[in-house]
Design an enzyme around this catalytic site. Sequence first.
Site: not given
Length: 521
Positions: A382-384, A412
């Site tokens: 996951y990332c931003t 996210i």
Amino acid sequence: MAAEFKVMSSGSPTRKTSASGSAWHLQDKRGSTDVRKISVSHFFYPIIMSGDHMAEQGSFSMELLQMDVENLVHCPPKYGRPPLLAALRKHHTHAKKKAFAMFVASKEASIHSGVALGQWQCCRRTFKEPASIHRHVAGTHIAEILQHTRGILGQMLNRDESESLEQRPLSKEEPQDVSCWIPQNSHFNEDQLVNGLGEVLLYYCYCPLEDPHLICLWQKVLCEKLHLTGKIRVATEGINGTVGGTKVATRLYVEAMLSHPIFKVMVQEDFKRSEGGAECFSNLRVGVYKEIVPMGVDPDVLSYRLAGVHLEPEEFHKEVEKLLSKGDSCTDTVLLDCRNFYESKIGQFSKCLAPDIRKFSYFPDYVDKNLELFRDKKVLMYCTGGIRCERGSAYLRSKDVCKEVYQLKGGIHKYLEQFPDGFYRGKLFVFDERYAIAYNNDVISECRYCSAPWDRYELCSTHFCCQLLLSCTSCRQQGRTSCCLTCQAKGEVPDCCGPPAELKEECECTALRARIPQDVA
């Protein structure tokens, strides 16, 4: 726009530039000065005689078709006009081959001709081999071939003239008009674009861009017209942006993006929204880069198309729930945070692996150094907003050590929209002057100086340092406003009258960190 030709049956090409555009000449040994004009549109290449030579159109067309277009030397016209030569060569060659094939086919024997099938009859002669009929037609019937070529060429050029401009990529030198991609906002007054409730958009789109410079120009014009600020990266692999402005302006921006012929693949849900506005950015920066997210790996070598399986927030939530329910006994799954250490410090998923790296461009080296962490594991990344996972998961998959690689679709940002009290705790770091946005009240980080719970970033107060600092209100009141003691000491020295110091991307406190940490498997 007209280009000049000196048309002769033989000779070597020379170029002559006139006020009307570029020229290609065939100058023969006798130095003929017979000049004919060909009108060239901005984008396609219909051949039309000038008014002075309308009476000679038929004979000139024959001369044109007899030209050795394959050996013409083209010199680009002024202002980046599309090259006439390219179209002539392409269309002439295709038309001539088609005319020749049609003529030969018309001479093939039929069941009623009295000649065996698979043979040809022409000029009262019978030809048994393809090569023999081809030689005969080429030597005897060239006039008919050229006449057929002229008709086919006319049809092709008329068809091309009616095609859409969008199908032809523009060169960087060519005058570029992006006004057709700018939305009409006459029904809104200027005040609505500047004042009122605002928001920040975050988005990306991986798609091939033949002319990223044109897209860059369009984005600049579009954002300036809508009074948007932010940062937009454009590359041949796509676009990545975050912009802020009033909700009226951002709505018009999204509509413009979705109506653009290249970005019609996007949908409303691809734009992540959060409270904010134009004040969240100091200016507007739009540029063309090699990558739309700087991982440091050539997109031509490692494509986003190799990315892992995308999981919707609901699916990702279930996977994390399953992982957490097993506790420490779960050894076959890794929940991987692709972000930098200062991002994961203030917010992350429970039980995640958060690499202690300072830049995303360090991520490939981190993977290489810690391959055993991922061997035979299922990886949930996951990332931003999702974009770093596109390239990051592709790189991880290229190592061929993982059992499965999944990534959180929309990042996210999208997860928190649906699960504000889910498994992600703390704040979400964002790359603008807000530094973070909150969906829950959890504080998972602490003050740099007193270790009190604190998650509000500010820049180091030393004017030449650009490190982010977590310093609580109490410590700031005591003057602890620098990222480290070294900066604090430097900040207490009065500024001299010399030139300002260069901004430092790295400070003593970050220089002491291992560039690529070795995590225990």
